[in-house]
Design a protein around this motif. Structure first.
Motif, PDB file in Angstrom:
ATOM      1  N   HIS A  20     -43.347 -31.459   1.197  1.00  0.00           N
ATOM      2  CA  HIS A  20     -43.366 -30.543   0.067  1.00  0.00           C
ATOM      3  C   HIS A  20     -42.867 -31.288  -1.163  1.00  0.00           C
ATOM      4  N   PHE A  46     -47.057 -28.483   2.429  1.00  0.00           N
ATOM      5  CA  PHE A  46     -47.227 -27.395   1.464  1.00  0.00           C
ATOM      6  C   PHE A  46     -48.659 -27.408   0.929  1.00  0.00           C
ATOM      7  N   HIS A  86     -44.737 -25.999   6.073  1.00  0.00           N
ATOM      8  CA  HIS A  86     -44.142 -25.691   4.771  1.00  0.00           C
ATOM      9  C   HIS A  86     -45.059 -24.739   4.001  1.00  0.00           C
ATOM     10  N   HIS A 103     -40.344 -23.174   3.196  1.00  0.00           N
ATOM     11  CA  HIS A 103     -40.813 -22.956   1.836  1.00  0.00           C
ATOM     12  C   HIS A 103     -40.292 -21.666   1.220  1.00  0.00           C
TER      13      HIS A 103
END
Length: 169
Positions: A5, A77, A122, A145
């Protein structure tokens, strides 16, 4: 084992250097190298790069935990180019990639024969719950996250059974 991320807030060469120095496995099944970048990819010698699949990083790692074979699949992410400067990572694409996740889960189960398949994610809790409902064969999604405090794993039905989903608060 980790997935990405904030690592992607650095320029791509710094990301590669940092991951190379990391004393563990970095996994991310959902980070691809742009097709136009594959011809002359700057990081083609990076150990995690898979030219055939177009993946920038290893999608998974196999670990033995307490005598149990565990597959850990990474899910970085997915909204990185929106949340971070895309100019820092011009050759990589990100996304949820649930279709590829299913392919990887199926391949890992068939070839590696793990007792447990874990997704280290994430995505955020809402996306993890949806992913769990769409992809069969994942035993557990350990997410992050959104920092949702989840006191107990949430069982999610999918076509192949159930997946437990939790999130680090």
């Amino acid at each position: 084992v980790m997935t990405g991320h904030w690592e992607f807030t650095y320029r791509d060469e710094e990301v590669i250097r940092n991951i190379a120095e990391f004393q563990g496995a970095f996994v991310a099944q959902n980070v691809r190298v742009r097709e136009e970048a594959l011809f002359d990819y700057r990081f083609a010698d990076f150990a995690g790069f898979d030219e055939d699949l177009g993946l920038a990083f290893e999608p998974y790692v196999i670990k033995e935990v307490g005598g149990v074979k565990v597959a850990v699949i990474g899910q970085a992410f997915p909204y990185t180019p929106i949340a971070n400067p895309a100019r820092f990572i011009p050759d990589w694409t990100f996304g949820i990639e649930d279709g590829r996740m299913q392919e990887i889960v199926d391949r890992v189960r068939a070839t590696e024969k793990p007792a447990v398949v874990v997704v280290l994610s994430h995505n955020g809790m809402d996306v993890d719950l949806k992913l769990a409902s769409r992809v069969s064969g994942i035993d557990v999604i350990l997410g992050g996250h959104t920092h949702d405090g989840v006191p107990a794993p949430i069982p999610v039905d999918n076509p192949g059974g159930k997946t437990l989903v939790t999130n680090a608060g």
